[in-house]
Design an enzyme around this catalytic site. Structure first.
Site, short mmCIF file in Angstrom:
data_model
loop_
_atom_site.label_atom_id
_atom_site.label_comp_id
_atom_site.label_asym_id
_atom_site.label_seq_id
_atom_site.Cartn_x
_atom_site.Cartn_y
_atom_site.Cartn_z
N GLU A 174 0.83 -1.21 0.00
CA GLU A 174 0.00 0.00 0.00
C GLU A 174 0.86 1.26 0.00
O GLU A 174 1.85 1.35 0.72
CB GLU A 174 -0.93 0.01 1.22
N CYS B 260 -7.38 -2.28 8.44
CA CYS B 260 -6.04 -2.22 7.86
C CYS B 260 -5.62 -0.78 7.59
O CYS B 260 -4.57 -0.32 8.06
CB CYS B 260 -5.98 -3.04 6.58
N HIS C 291 -0.65 -6.05 1.97
CA HIS C 291 -1.88 -6.84 1.96
C HIS C 291 -1.62 -8.20 1.30
O HIS C 291 -0.92 -8.27 0.29
CB HIS C 291 -3.00 -6.12 1.20
#
Length: 222
Positions: free
Chosen positions: A80, A146, A170
């Site tokens: 991310e 998250c 992830h």
């Protein structure tokens, strides 16, 4: 010896086995170059998860913080790039493990709209692909726990001006979860492949204080 704090969420919602927990447990105590991985299993609960990880940062004094969670439906490990100051669990029909489902609430009332990860995302993705692990950059970490934890930890590091780089990875469903009737057809990844990917990504992050200036071709498109 340098320390890398590796965190993985526990089981939650519709997921009886979280790949993030499995990978964190598998890598706990392992060495990557001149660094030791120290893993922590994080409660999947709004705000409590941030307090848990910031306390672990104080305890471990890591060089890097690499946080992990599950993103069902993705076929690759995704690194991310962004965390946003917004929570909306109701859109997923999910509550956290304390039964909370935030909608439209910010993680930090005094915080900026978002933070960039301070890990070298392009270098990490390139290294994982080189190790034969499907990987990509993501610019959409969701609005559940998250994203909440990633934002909260980056905000803590920024507020305290800590010399720590941090970010989020992830993971796809585990095969046993993708085999559940409600998930049939969803992509999955074995623990062994995910462990190889995450360990390779950590090594790339340690070796690259700054990200590589090289295009990372994407198929994810988010």
């Amino acid at each position: 010896m340098k320390k890398v704090l590796l965190t993985g969420f526990e089981a939650y919602g519709y997921t009886p086995i979280n790949p993030a927990e499995s990978v964190a447990r598998a890598l706990d105590g392992k060495s990557v170059g001149d660094a030791e991985i120290v893993s922590r299993i994080v409660p999947n609960t709004f705000f409590k998860c941030i307090d848990f990880v910031t306390a672990a940062i104080e305890d471990v004094q890591p060089e890097l913080v690499v946080m992990m969670g599950e993103y069902g439906g993705r076929s690759m490990i995704t690194v991310e790039r962004l965390a946003q100051n917004l929570n909306d669990g109701t859109r997923y029909g999910l509550t956290d493990n304390a039964g909370q489902s935030l909608q439209g609430e910010m993680t930090a009332e005094d915080g900026p709209v978002g933070y960039y990860a301070t890990l070298p995302v392009r270098a990490m993705v390139k290294a994982m692909r080189g190790a034969g692990v499907p990987a990509d950059i993501s610019d959409a970490g969701g609005t559940f726990c998250c994203n909440h934890l990633m934002y909260g930890v980056l905000h803590h590091i920024a507020q305290k001006q800590l010399p720590i780089r941090a970010g989020w990875i992830h993971l796809p469903f585990l095969p046993a979860v993708a085999a559940r009737e409600e998930n049939l057809g969803a992509p999955s990844m074995s623990v062994e492949t995910a462990v190889t990917g995450v360990k390779t990504a950590i090594q790339a992050a340690l070796e690259n204080p700054e990200d590589i200036n090289e295009a990372s071709v994407s198929r994810l498109l988010i």
